[in-house]
Scaffold this active site. Structure first.
Site, PDB file in Angstrom:
ATOM      1  N   ASP A   1      41.058  22.962  49.148  1.00  0.00           N
ATOM      2  CA  ASP A   1      40.804  23.657  48.104  1.00  0.00           C
ATOM      3  C   ASP A   1      39.441  23.108  47.617  1.00  0.00           C
ATOM      4  OD1 ASP A   1      40.757  24.179  44.975  1.00  0.00           O
ATOM      5  OD2 ASP A   1      42.642  24.876  45.420  1.00  0.00           O
TER       6      ASP A   1
ATOM      7  N   LEU B   1      38.796  33.266  42.388  1.00  0.00           N
ATOM      8  CA  LEU B   1      39.849  34.381  41.968  1.00  0.00           C
ATOM      9  C   LEU B   1      38.981  35.512  41.683  1.00  0.00           C
ATOM     10  CD1 LEU B   1      42.703  32.190  40.059  1.00  0.00           C
ATOM     11  CD2 LEU B   1      42.530  32.881  42.631  1.00  0.00           C
TER      12      LEU B   1
ATOM     13  N   SER C   1      29.067  38.577  40.300  1.00  0.00           N
ATOM     14  CA  SER C   1      29.434  39.845  40.078  1.00  0.00           C
ATOM     15  C   SER C   1      28.614  40.728  39.302  1.00  0.00           C
ATOM     16  CB  SER C   1      30.999  39.563  39.493  1.00  0.00           C
ATOM     17  OG  SER C   1      31.391  40.865  39.047  1.00  0.00           O
TER      18      SER C   1
ATOM     19  N   TYR D   1      37.511  36.900  33.948  1.00  0.00           N
ATOM     20  CA  TYR D   1      36.904  36.854  35.536  1.00  0.00           C
ATOM     21  C   TYR D   1      35.220  36.806  35.437  1.00  0.00           C
ATOM     22  CZ  TYR D   1      34.673  38.530  39.827  1.00  0.00           C
ATOM     23  OH  TYR D   1      33.880  38.839  40.979  1.00  0.00           O
TER      24      TYR D   1
ATOM     25  N   LYS E   1      32.128  34.024  36.046  1.00  0.00           N
ATOM     26  CA  LYS E   1      31.157  34.189  36.830  1.00  0.00           C
ATOM     27  C   LYS E   1      29.740  34.005  35.886  1.00  0.00           C
ATOM     28  CE  LYS E   1      32.926  35.377  40.728  1.00  0.00           C
ATOM     29  NZ  LYS E   1      32.639  34.477  42.018  1.00  0.00           N
TER      30      LYS E   1
ATOM     31  N   ILE F   1      45.516  56.215  39.317  1.00  0.00           N
ATOM     32  CA  ILE F   1      44.182  56.319  38.980  1.00  0.00           C
ATOM     33  C   ILE F   1      44.326  56.162  37.541  1.00  0.00           C
ATOM     34  CG2 ILE F   1      41.977  57.793  38.488  1.00  0.00           C
ATOM     35  CD1 ILE F   1      42.892  59.444  40.730  1.00  0.00           C
TER      36      ILE F   1
ATOM     37  N   GLU G   1      42.998  47.219  31.039  1.00  0.00           N
ATOM     38  CA  GLU G   1      42.492  46.388  30.261  1.00  0.00           C
ATOM     39  C   GLU G   1      41.276  45.752  30.899  1.00  0.00           C
ATOM     40  OE1 GLU G   1      43.453  43.102  26.743  1.00  0.00           O
ATOM     41  OE2 GLU G   1      44.952  43.515  28.216  1.00  0.00           O
ATOM     42  N   GLY G   2      40.089  45.798  30.453  1.00  0.00           N
ATOM     43  CA  GLY G   2      39.002  45.261  31.120  1.00  0.00           C
ATOM     44  C   GLY G   2      38.115  45.908  32.003  1.00  0.00           C
ATOM     45  N   ASP G   3      38.504  47.575  32.334  1.00  0.00           N
ATOM     46  CA  ASP G   3      37.721  48.032  33.099  1.00  0.00           C
ATOM     47  C   ASP G   3      36.647  48.835  32.098  1.00  0.00           C
ATOM     48  OD1 ASP G   3      38.977  47.805  35.436  1.00  0.00           O
ATOM     49  OD2 ASP G   3      40.197  49.531  35.405  1.00  0.00           O
TER      50      ASP G   3
END
Length: 337
Positions: free
Chosen positions: A57, A82, A123, A148, A152, A216, A291-293
């Site tokens: 790790d 992740l 990202s 996420y 980053k 979708i 959620e989050g898109d």
């Protein structure tokens, strides 16, 4: 030698192939949380080169210290982490632990070893929910739509502070857009565990009969056909970008580069392109937004073209054909075990 964290994952394995074929020696550190050890054999089969593997790790300080003591590491490519937006909303602690604390641990071990050339896998999500495409590197980091993306952005800020504290650091931050496809050999590609979070493995698994239908998420976005629009690039193009960025790591400070094609494609268009390129049927239905898109984003990659002499070369058809070739190989391999 280059230390590649997360080197057996989807993106990491393609970077490993690109580096080895270009003549670099590579040591991989991976805990196989989203891959398996057969990837190493396949990397070696493609490149006809030996890979040094450390199973462990990136948060393991003692292991990192041992690696730096055992090898003459010149630079590090940090891909371990992740990466599922939806999962990060449900389990933020895991994302801050692995992505942020893991990066802190790695940078500390590098500092102790006197290794100060780092390429960080970031990202496009760091541009935030209010950024207007095309995204350029001069834009400020915005408010992220997920833990996420926040993780980053936190690592990017950490790297800036580290560089400010010690000008000997040379750091390239590569902001990925949406890598898809697989190596043309068909031996390595994206193989998520459980129902895929990413579009292309979802499409290809439905086409292979492993899943009944594609969901979708959202058809009411303010886009040309109501579905999300993303900047999809071939994973081998992305890997080439890493090789070129490593060559540019002599420049002090933190340098940011978008890696994308510079144009957006909708989810509906992706499904149509896959069906057209492969002749396979992909049944689908629309589901509520995730959620989050975000509705739409794509890159401006002119800086990478200008400073790294990199641009995405593969076509959308290449991405589809290579994805399907890999899906057929992985399905056959799974059934034979």
């Amino acid at each position: 030698m280059i230390l590649l964290t997360g080197g057996t994952g989807y993106i990491g394995s393609h970077i490993a192939v690109e580096l080895l074929q270009a003549g670099h020696d590579v040591a991989i550190l991976d805990n196989f949380s989203n891959s398996d050890e057969t990837v190493i054999e396949r990397i070696e089969s493609i490149t006809e080169r030996e890979v040094i593997l450390y199973r462990g790790d990136v948060r393991d300080t003692l292991l990192l210290t041992s690696i730096f003591q055992s090898h003459d590491i010149e630079s590090v490519i940090h891909c371990a982490g992740l990466k599922a937006v939806g999962e990060s909303v449900k389990d933020p602690l895991a994302y801050y632990d692995v992505n942020v604390y893991g990066s802190v641990t790695l940078c500390y071990a590098m500092q102790q070893a006197g290794v100060k050339q780092l390429l960080f896998s970031s990202s496009a999500t760091i541009y935030g929910v209010n950024a207007q495409p095309p995204y350029t590197e001069t834009m400020a980091r915005g408010e992220s739509s997920s833990p996420y993306g926040t993780s980053k952005g936190m690592v990017e800020k950490l790297l800036e502070d580290l560089s400010d504290s010690d000008p000997q650091w040379s750091i390239a931050v590569l902001r990925y857009f949406n890598p898809i496809g697989a190596h043309p050999s068909g031996l390595i590609g994206e193989l998520p565990q459980g129902t895929p979070n990413n579009l292309m493995p979802y499409i290809s698994q439905v086409a292979a009969g492993l899943l009944p239908e594609l969901l979708i998420y959202g058809n009411d976005y303010p886009t040309k056909d109501g579905t999300c629009v993303r900047d999809y690039l071939h994973v081998t193009d992305l890997a080439v970008g890493h090789r070129m960025a490593v060559a540019a790591l002599k420049k002090p400070g933190v340098n940011y580069f978008n890696l994308g094609t510079g144009s957006g494609i909708s989810v509906n268009e992706m499904v149509e392109a896959f069906v057209s390129a492969t002749g396979m049927n992909v049944p689908y239905r629309f589901a509520p937004r995730r959620e989050g898109d975000l509705g739409a984003f794509w890159a401006c990659s002119k800086k990478a073209e200008r400073e790294l002499e990199w641009r995405a070369e593969k076509t959308l058809e290449d991405m589809m054909v290579d994805t399907w070739r890999w899906q057929q190989f992985s399905t056959k391999t799974k059934r034979s075990h």
